[in-house]
Scaffold this motif. Sequence first.
Motif, PDB file in Angstrom:
ATOM      1  N   GLU A  69      23.664  -5.047  31.450  1.00 26.52           N
ATOM      2  CA  GLU A  69      22.401  -4.455  31.889  1.00 26.52           C
ATOM      3  C   GLU A  69      21.247  -4.910  31.011  1.00 26.52           C
ATOM      4  O   GLU A  69      20.139  -5.197  31.489  1.00 26.52           O
ATOM      5  CB  GLU A  69      22.511  -2.936  31.880  1.00 26.52           C
ATOM      6  N   GLY A  70      21.502  -5.011  29.699  1.00 30.83           N
ATOM      7  CA  GLY A  70      20.450  -5.396  28.775  1.00 30.83           C
ATOM      8  C   GLY A  70      20.037  -6.843  28.917  1.00 30.83           C
ATOM      9  O   GLY A  70      18.836  -7.186  28.835  1.00 30.83           O
ATOM     10  N   ILE A  71      20.970  -7.731  29.162  1.00 31.09           N
ATOM     11  CA  ILE A  71      20.640  -9.160  29.268  1.00 31.09           C
ATOM     12  C   ILE A  71      19.853  -9.452  30.534  1.00 31.09           C
ATOM     13  O   ILE A  71      19.082 -10.423  30.614  1.00 31.09           O
ATOM     14  CB  ILE A  71      21.928 -10.014  29.230  1.00 31.09           C
ATOM     15  N   ARG A  72      20.000  -8.573  31.538  1.00 29.30           N
ATOM     16  CA  ARG A  72      19.304  -8.793  32.807  1.00 29.30           C
ATOM     17  C   ARG A  72      17.783  -8.803  32.613  1.00 29.30           C
ATOM     18  O   ARG A  72      17.040  -9.435  33.385  1.00 29.30           O
ATOM     19  CB  ARG A  72      19.711  -7.707  33.809  1.00 29.30           C
ATOM     20  N   GLU A  73      17.296  -8.112  31.593  1.00 28.87           N
ATOM     21  CA  GLU A  73      15.854  -8.086  31.337  1.00 28.87           C
ATOM     22  C   GLU A  73      15.337  -9.438  30.867  1.00 28.87           C
ATOM     23  O   GLU A  73      14.135  -9.720  30.958  1.00 28.87           O
ATOM     24  CB  GLU A  73      15.539  -7.025  30.282  1.00 28.87           C
ATOM     25  N   HIS A  74      16.230 -10.285  30.329  1.00 24.09           N
ATOM     26  CA  HIS A  74      15.808 -11.565  29.757  1.00 24.09           C
ATOM     27  C   HIS A  74      16.367 -12.758  30.504  1.00 24.09           C
ATOM     28  O   HIS A  74      15.776 -13.842  30.477  1.00 24.09           O
ATOM     29  CB  HIS A  74      16.237 -11.642  28.295  1.00 24.09           C
ATOM     30  N   VAL A  75      17.525 -12.548  31.144  1.00 27.75           N
ATOM     31  CA  VAL A  75      18.150 -13.629  31.920  1.00 27.75           C
ATOM     32  C   VAL A  75      18.558 -13.033  33.261  1.00 27.75           C
ATOM     33  O   VAL A  75      19.517 -12.270  33.344  1.00 27.75           O
ATOM     34  CB  VAL A  75      19.383 -14.219  31.197  1.00 27.75           C
ATOM     35  N   ALA A  76      17.847 -13.362  34.304  1.00 25.42           N
ATOM     36  CA  ALA A  76      18.183 -12.816  35.623  1.00 25.42           C
ATOM     37  C   ALA A  76      19.475 -13.459  36.132  1.00 25.42           C
ATOM     38  O   ALA A  76      19.706 -14.653  35.938  1.00 25.42           O
ATOM     39  CB  ALA A  76      17.036 -13.085  36.594  1.00 25.42           C
ATOM     40  N   TYR A  77      20.302 -12.643  36.777  1.00 28.55           N
ATOM     41  CA  TYR A  77      21.564 -13.162  37.319  1.00 28.55           C
ATOM     42  C   TYR A  77      21.971 -12.322  38.526  1.00 28.55           C
ATOM     43  O   TYR A  77      21.491 -11.204  38.732  1.00 28.55           O
ATOM     44  CB  TYR A  77      22.671 -13.124  36.261  1.00 28.55           C
ATOM     45  N   ASP A  78      22.866 -12.893  39.313  1.00 34.29           N
ATOM     46  CA  ASP A  78      23.489 -12.155  40.415  1.00 34.29           C
ATOM     47  C   ASP A  78      24.949 -11.829  40.111  1.00 34.29           C
ATOM     48  O   ASP A  78      25.492 -10.867  40.648  1.00 34.29           O
ATOM     49  CB  ASP A  78      23.401 -12.975  41.710  1.00 34.29           C
ATOM     50  N   THR A  79      25.581 -12.663  39.277  1.00 34.36           N
ATOM     51  CA  THR A  79      26.962 -12.382  38.825  1.00 34.36           C
ATOM     52  C   THR A  79      27.023 -12.491  37.311  1.00 34.36           C
ATOM     53  O   THR A  79      26.354 -13.341  36.706  1.00 34.36           O
ATOM     54  CB  THR A  79      27.978 -13.366  39.442  1.00 34.36           C
ATOM     55  N   PHE A  80      27.816 -11.609  36.734  1.00 35.99           N
ATOM     56  CA  PHE A  80      28.010 -11.596  35.281  1.00 35.99           C
ATOM     57  C   PHE A  80      29.495 -11.315  35.044  1.00 35.99           C
ATOM     58  O   PHE A  80      30.069 -10.400  35.656  1.00 35.99           O
ATOM     59  CB  PHE A  80      27.158 -10.492  34.641  1.00 35.99           C
ATOM     60  N   ALA A  81      30.105 -12.111  34.166  1.00 30.58           N
ATOM     61  CA  ALA A  81      31.555 -11.892  33.916  1.00 30.58           C
ATOM     62  C   ALA A  81      31.909 -12.264  32.485  1.00 30.58           C
ATOM     63  O   ALA A  81      31.337 -13.202  31.914  1.00 30.58           O
ATOM     64  CB  ALA A  81      32.402 -12.700  34.894  1.00 30.58           C
ATOM     65  N   ILE A  82      32.830 -11.501  31.946  1.00 25.29           N
ATOM     66  CA  ILE A  82      33.490 -11.851  30.684  1.00 25.29           C
ATOM     67  C   ILE A  82      34.963 -12.040  31.016  1.00 25.29           C
ATOM     68  O   ILE A  82      35.633 -11.115  31.480  1.00 25.29           O
ATOM     69  CB  ILE A  82      33.302 -10.767  29.620  1.00 25.29           C
ATOM     70  N   LEU A  83      35.459 -13.264  30.829  1.00 29.99           N
ATOM     71  CA  LEU A  83      36.859 -13.582  31.092  1.00 29.99           C
ATOM     72  C   LEU A  83      37.545 -13.878  29.767  1.00 29.99           C
ATOM     73  O   LEU A  83      36.977 -14.591  28.916  1.00 29.99           O
ATOM     74  CB  LEU A  83      36.989 -14.797  32.021  1.00 29.99           C
ATOM     75  N   LEU A  84      38.726 -13.349  29.572  1.00 29.58           N
ATOM     76  CA  LEU A  84      39.460 -13.528  28.324  1.00 29.58           C
ATOM     77  C   LEU A  84      40.778 -14.239  28.585  1.00 29.58           C
ATOM     78  O   LEU A  84      41.417 -14.050  29.629  1.00 29.58           O
ATOM     79  CB  LEU A  84      39.736 -12.179  27.656  1.00 29.58           C
ATOM     80  N   LEU A  85      41.174 -15.060  27.614  1.00 33.90           N
ATOM     81  CA  LEU A  85      42.462 -15.741  27.708  1.00 33.90           C
ATOM     82  C   LEU A  85      43.605 -14.752  27.493  1.00 33.90           C
ATOM     83  O   LEU A  85      43.482 -13.798  26.711  1.00 33.90           O
ATOM     84  CB  LEU A  85      42.551 -16.852  26.663  1.00 33.90           C
ATOM     85  N   ASP A  86      44.718 -14.997  28.210  1.00 33.45           N
ATOM     86  CA  ASP A  86      45.896 -14.148  28.007  1.00 33.45           C
ATOM     87  C   ASP A  86      46.519 -14.431  26.650  1.00 33.45           C
ATOM     88  O   ASP A  86      46.047 -15.293  25.891  1.00 33.45           O
ATOM     89  CB  ASP A  86      46.910 -14.344  29.145  1.00 33.45           C
ATOM     90  N   GLU A  87      47.587 -13.705  26.315  1.00 31.93           N
ATOM     91  CA  GLU A  87      48.200 -13.825  24.985  1.00 31.93           C
ATOM     92  C   GLU A  87      48.737 -15.220  24.717  1.00 31.93           C
ATOM     93  O   GLU A  87      48.792 -15.667  23.576  1.00 31.93           O
ATOM     94  CB  GLU A  87      49.320 -12.803  24.843  1.00 31.93           C
ATOM     95  N   LEU A  88      49.167 -15.910  25.780  1.00 32.84           N
ATOM     96  CA  LEU A  88      49.682 -17.266  25.604  1.00 32.84           C
ATOM     97  C   LEU A  88      48.569 -18.301  25.533  1.00 32.84           C
ATOM     98  O   LEU A  88      48.836 -19.480  25.254  1.00 32.84           O
ATOM     99  CB  LEU A  88      50.634 -17.603  26.764  1.00 32.84           C
ATOM    100  N   GLY A  89      47.319 -17.869  25.797  1.00 31.62           N
ATOM    101  CA  GLY A  89      46.192 -18.799  25.754  1.00 31.62           C
ATOM    102  C   GLY A  89      46.195 -19.796  26.884  1.00 31.62           C
ATOM    103  O   GLY A  89      45.645 -20.896  26.746  1.00 31.62           O
TER     104      GLY A  89
END
Length: 614
Positions: A69-89
């Motif tokens: 929500e905070g970054i939307r004020e400075h960088v407009a976007y329609d999709t936002f995601a944080i993806l993380l690697l599984d334990e095996l990488g």
Amino acid sequence: MPLIGSRTLEAPMAENKEKINELQAVRETRRAQTLTEGEHLSAVVALAKLVGDFGSSLDLDQIFANVAEGIREHVAYDTFAILLLDELGQQLEFRFAVGFPDKVVHNWRFGLGQGIVGTAAQNREVIRVDDVEADSRYISATDIRSELAIPLVVKNRTIGVLDVGRRTKGHFTDGEEQLMRFLARRVANGIENARLYESVRSQSSMLALINEVSRELTSILDSEKLLRRVAELVKRLIDYQVFSVMLWCDEEQILEHTFQLAFDKRFVQKGGFALGQGITGTVAAQRQAIRVPNVHLNPLYRQCGHDVEVRSELCVPLVFEDRLIGVIDLESTEYNAFSEQHEQMLVTLAAYVAVALENARLYERVREDERRLEEDLDTARQLQIGLLPKVAPETEGLEIAFAYEPARQLGGDFYDFMHCKDGKFAVAVGDVAGKGAPAALFGALAMGTLRARVSESDCSPASMLQEMNRHMLQPEIDNRFVAMAFGIFDPEEKTLTLANAGITRPVLVRDHKVVEIAIEGVPLGLLPGSTYDERTLQLQTGDFVIFTSDGITEAQDTHCEEFSQRRMEALLAGSTERSAQQLADELMDASRAFALGTPPELHDDRTVVVLKVR
């Protein structure tokens, strides 16, 4: 869930000059909108404050939502995601997302090098795409046209990707990329710190749980209660939908379904698995844990007796002193629900559970053995009662009575009455050394031998005891012998001929006087070649002859004082007006009352036989 494949775009046949010009125009417009140096600094400060929440909270979902929500004020976007690697990488999974369909968030995985985000993670480089439709790496999950993917790196190790998208082409500027780079560094460090904190907290919870398990589980001896408690304790650390324990059966050589819960409700599953069959059988055979992120991709997976849609599984062996006890199996409706840390925790817990299960199994075995022994003892008691006379026999010249009370279910005392071939009447009272089943069996042997000899011989008491002694020595049973008195009553002569093999001396009661009948001998089955004396009493009408085992006179009170021969004689001195049965019952009651309150292990079998001359 299978990895998402790369989208193959049909190469354009020729450059579209109009589209290129349009994209350049968009870029020029975005450059005009680039933040000033002051605005950029202000945005950095705002973002730094946002990600600063990582140090004070463990609720990553809420922090990610605040950051998005905070970054939307400075960088407009329609999709936002944080993806993380599984334990095996090996695979990127959505950890937080805005603007993506639910099926994409829950089901899609990106391998390293797959799609724009997979490529950013593999190469550890920022990828900014002005028109995703012109990029062959793009995998269409939404209708965005611009994408910015920034790897999340901590200590030269990639842990995920921060990705934003916009429905317009050429949307993201150099300044916005710098802001997102800054944000990605802070987010990566925040995630790693939160993971470390969560790991320490989990380890602390694990140690507390192990301490609770070591104190609690070993004291639960009912296997059903034990396994239900194990399920509750595991649930505190590891979320699951199906909990199963299978125990190894040596006789059938299979893992048997023993305890199952689905959504915390008990269900019964019959049958089992052989070693090497299915995930559980393989864990048992290899005695190593198996963690399956996606059961649909594992050929070992077997659907069990429930309708839960299982997607991942964790199974660990239960081993005690290098001996297989069984397995604990957890199943989840989520893909990759169980982590390496979950596996380590369950393996540690399994060692304590195996000990507790073995204790419970041994207890149940002992309890079952005791139940069988109780049944056997009850059968033996019925047999012993069947061997002993139930009612006093009628015989000329005598009124006969008895009282009998074993110290346990089975007793070593016995008594018997028999008619001899010459019209005489035989009486016997015996006391086998010891108590319980062994004494009862030896007593039964003595009774059987006595009855056989009486029917075959002339009933001479001394010769009878001598023959009995020879026969009782034959079994060669250590520390077993029989003290016994044997008498023959002649109704015509009113005489009683006695021989004694070590039992308490009989007494004669006449005219309120009590006299011990002085006759003794060696117990039967103790010494070979023993001989025995006889003594013949001339009886009178109204006389009493009383036989007792030592359980009567040696009964102890709470001060360890014995009932004694003296107390018995005092009671018998006033017995001339009583019937034989009244006297037998009164003597038994007096001895029992004297020992009231003493521990059962101090009690001995009690037997009284009374002959009253008529």
